[in-house]
Write a protein that holds these residues in place. Sequence first.
Motif, PDB file in Angstrom:
ATOM      1  N   UNK A  94       0.826  -1.208   0.000  1.00  0.00           N
ATOM      2  CA  UNK A  94       0.000   0.000   0.000  1.00  0.00           C
ATOM      3  C   UNK A  94       0.858   1.256   0.000  1.00  0.00           C
ATOM      4  N   UNK A  95       1.978   1.224   0.708  1.00  0.00           N
ATOM      5  CA  UNK A  95       2.898   2.360   0.705  1.00  0.00           C
ATOM      6  C   UNK A  95       3.436   2.600  -0.702  1.00  0.00           C
ATOM      7  N   UNK A  96       3.833   1.542  -1.371  1.00  0.00           N
ATOM      8  CA  UNK A  96       4.333   1.673  -2.736  1.00  0.00           C
ATOM      9  C   UNK A  96       3.238   2.187  -3.668  1.00  0.00           C
ATOM     10  N   UNK A 100       3.118   5.667  -5.880  1.00  0.00           N
ATOM     11  CA  UNK A 100       3.186   5.463  -7.316  1.00  0.00           C
ATOM     12  C   UNK A 100       4.364   4.630  -7.764  1.00  0.00           C
ATOM     13  N   UNK A 101       4.867   3.774  -6.887  1.00  0.00           N
ATOM     14  CA  UNK A 101       6.024   2.945  -7.237  1.00  0.00           C
ATOM     15  C   UNK A 101       5.733   1.457  -7.030  1.00  0.00           C
ATOM     16  N   UNK A 102       4.489   1.082  -7.255  1.00  0.00           N
ATOM     17  CA  UNK A 102       4.101  -0.314  -7.058  1.00  0.00           C
ATOM     18  C   UNK A 102       4.808  -1.232  -8.053  1.00  0.00           C
ATOM     19  N   UNK A 103       4.951  -0.777  -9.288  1.00  0.00           N
ATOM     20  CA  UNK A 103       5.704  -1.581 -10.258  1.00  0.00           C
ATOM     21  C   UNK A 103       7.160  -1.178 -10.227  1.00  0.00           C
ATOM     22  N   UNK A 104       7.990  -2.038 -10.734  1.00  0.00           N
ATOM     23  CA  UNK A 104       9.418  -1.774 -10.713  1.00  0.00           C
ATOM     24  C   UNK A 104      10.136  -2.908 -10.019  1.00  0.00           C
ATOM     25  N   UNK A 108      13.765  -0.693  -2.335  1.00  0.00           N
ATOM     26  CA  UNK A 108      13.786   0.723  -1.963  1.00  0.00           C
ATOM     27  C   UNK A 108      13.038   1.581  -2.969  1.00  0.00           C
ATOM     28  N   UNK A 109      11.743   1.315  -3.087  1.00  0.00           N
ATOM     29  CA  UNK A 109      10.928   2.097  -4.031  1.00  0.00           C
ATOM     30  C   UNK A 109      10.052   3.053  -3.269  1.00  0.00           C
TER      31      UNK A 109
END
Length: 109
Positions: A94-96, A100-104, A108-109
């Motif tokens: 949920x934090x990711x 807006x960094x859920x993908x990748x 450390x996103x």
Amino acid sequence: MDINSYQCSALSTAIYPNKGANFSYPALGLVGEAGEVADKLKKVIRDNDGVLTDDVRDAVAKELGDVLWYLAVLAHEMDYSLSTIAKMNLDKLFSRQQRGVLSGSGDNR
């Protein structure tokens, strides 16, 4: 079934060397069972054009149960309940998502 109740029941069936002080055994079992899941699904792609039959679906579900068993035991060996592990994972995701960094890739996103 409650996930922590499952963990307690799974632990009652655990028999391995140095139970309670041996995270290596359940960690190795976890990756072995996950490999069995992947292998069964790989064969669906190779042998059945990706069509999952009811028999294979049931076989994969049984292997997923073995993955869950080893996960429950490994979490216990590391002094975590499954509900704590689940909450930690969702909090991370949920934090990711909010950032807006859920993908990748990478932690450390």
